[in-house]
Design an enzyme around this catalytic site. Structure first.
Site, mmCIF file in Angstrom:
data_model
loop_
_atom_site.group_PDB
_atom_site.id
_atom_site.type_symbol
_atom_site.label_atom_id
_atom_site.label_comp_id
_atom_site.label_asym_id
_atom_site.label_seq_id
_atom_site.Cartn_x
_atom_site.Cartn_y
_atom_site.Cartn_z
ATOM 1 N N GLN A 167 -3.993 -0.955 9.692
ATOM 2 C CA GLN A 167 -4.096 -2.330 9.189
ATOM 3 C C GLN A 167 -4.685 -3.249 10.266
ATOM 4 O OE1 GLN A 167 -3.468 -3.159 6.027
ATOM 5 N NE2 GLN A 167 -3.910 -5.328 6.316
ATOM 6 N N LYS A 226 0.841 -1.201 0.000
ATOM 7 C CA LYS A 226 0.000 0.000 0.000
ATOM 8 C C LYS A 226 0.876 1.252 0.000
ATOM 9 C CE LYS A 226 -3.821 -2.364 2.289
ATOM 10 N NZ LYS A 226 -4.525 -2.696 3.546
ATOM 11 N N ASP A 257 -10.439 3.501 4.492
ATOM 12 C CA ASP A 257 -10.917 2.112 4.526
ATOM 13 C C ASP A 257 -12.442 2.043 4.481
ATOM 14 O OD1 ASP A 257 -9.138 -0.056 4.573
ATOM 15 O OD2 ASP A 257 -8.527 0.366 6.638
HETATM 16 N N1 GUN Z 1 -7.012 -6.371 6.840
HETATM 17 C C1 GUN Z 1 -7.515 -7.135 5.846
HETATM 18 N N2 GUN Z 1 -8.121 -6.385 4.913
HETATM 19 C C2 GUN Z 1 -8.003 -5.106 5.327
HETATM 20 C C3 GUN Z 1 -8.410 -3.867 4.767
HETATM 21 O O1 GUN Z 1 -9.041 -3.784 3.705
HETATM 22 N N3 GUN Z 1 -8.078 -2.766 5.481
HETATM 23 C C4 GUN Z 1 -7.422 -2.847 6.666
HETATM 24 N N4 GUN Z 1 -7.170 -1.707 7.306
HETATM 25 N N5 GUN Z 1 -7.017 -3.969 7.210
HETATM 26 C C5 GUN Z 1 -7.313 -5.093 6.531
#
Ligand code: GUN
Length: 314
Positions: free
Chosen positions: A104, A60, A127
């Site tokens: 995350q 990311k 998100d």
């Molecule tokens: N963990 C698994 N998928 C995601 C996501 O789309 N965003 C975040 N912040 N954590 C995750």
């Protein structure tokens, strides 16, 4: 739509669709820079050493950099207190160089996930997990930031079926807050008839066989079999599961989805592969949300209008 019965489904190329969205993001970023000298800023927060999360977070941050964003990665030890995580989020909320904040998941057990998600300013919640954004998505109120994997999944369905999904039967297998529930909301917004199936659903195979659009988001490797797929259906496989692959050598692994691809691809009309399907779309939509959040913060949402909008290949 191809009929089933032995023909190979069209493989939906998530990498190619994601690359198109990244191009749109870069164009919007350039408009923001030249009109207002605003550089979109994304902060990614990782707490602990979960190896899968480390890979996701690195990818990311790298994509944000590639898009010409200001990109920050905050890596905290697993022992970090909840108060310290909340303090970091609070300082990112106040930082004018940051337009998007992503914490995350999963977080270590001693850190309350709901508390942390609630602490993120909704306008920086790229998100789309904050209850304000969840509420905006479900009510249709303006200004929602929409969760990335669900948004990417719907774009892939449209890339196969065309932009009008009205009246189609959609079955979503899985009811998580991250994928199942928001993808169901998005499909409802597209006028699909939506069923959310889950571990307690009776006769799951026949529920799945109703689907013109079948979204698999259960996190169980290859659970959805070819015989569960309606001939000609569009199958969106959100699962990313690492499984042992002794055929590749001792100790080797491979990634598989929640769908038994080899079986399902002889029945479906179109199907996403794993990897190379939904995965690249998640990151592309995160970049789209970040440039959208930056344009809104600058009072010029028009500069990011249409970024991440559906591109139909059909
Ligand atoms: N963990 C698994 N998928 C995601 C996501 O789309 N965003 C975040 N912040 N954590 C995750």
């Amino acid at each position: 739509m191809a009929e089933g019965g032995g023909e190979q489904a069209r493989i939906i190329d998530g990498k190619a669709v994601a690359a198109g969205i990244i191009e749109q993001v870069k164009e919007a970023r350039d408009r923001l820079m030249s009109a207002l000298a605003v550089k979109p800023g994304l902060a990614v927060v990782l707490v602990g050493e979960n190896p899968a999360s480390q890979v996701y977070v690195r990818n990311k941050s790298a994509k944000a950099h590639e898009c010409g964003f200001h990109s920050e990665q905050h890596t905290l030890p697993a022992s970090t207190s909840e108060a310290d995580v909340l303090a970091l989020v609070s300082s990112l909320n106040r930082d004018p160089a940051i337009h998007g904040i992503l914490v995350q998941l999963p977080l270590p057990d001693h850190v309350d996930e709901q508390k942390v998600l609630l602490a993120i300013a909704p306008e920086k919640d790229v998100d789309g997990f904050h209850p304000v954004n969840v509420g905006r998505l479900s009510t249709g109120a303006p200004g929602a930031l929409v969760p990335c994997t669900p948004a990417g999944s719907v774009i892939l369905a449209k890339s196969a079926l065309g932009s009008d999904l009205s009246g189609l039967e959609a079955v979503v297998v899985g009811r998580s807050n991250i994928v199942g529930k928001p993808v169901a909301q998005l499909l409802l917004r597209e006028n699909c008839t939506v069923t959310i199936a889950h571990s307690r659903t009776r006769d799951l195979p026949s529920v799945c066989r109703r689907a013109d659009i079948l979204v698999a988001a259960v996190g169980r490797p290859q659970m959805i079999r070819g015989g569960w797929v309606k001939p000609g259906a569009c199958v969106i496989d959100v699962g990313i599961n690492r499984v042992a692959a002794p055929d590749l050598g001792e100790g080797r692994t491979r990634l598989v989805g929640d769908v038994a691809f080899d079986e399902a691809s002889t029945v479906a009309g179109a199907i996403t592969p794993v990897p190379g399907g939904v995965g690249p779309m998640t990151i592309a939509m995160l970049m789209a949300n970040t440039v959208t959040a930056a344009a809104r913060a600058a009072g010029r949402p028009d500069l990011a209008a249409g970024v991440g909008a559906t591109r139909t290949a059909a």
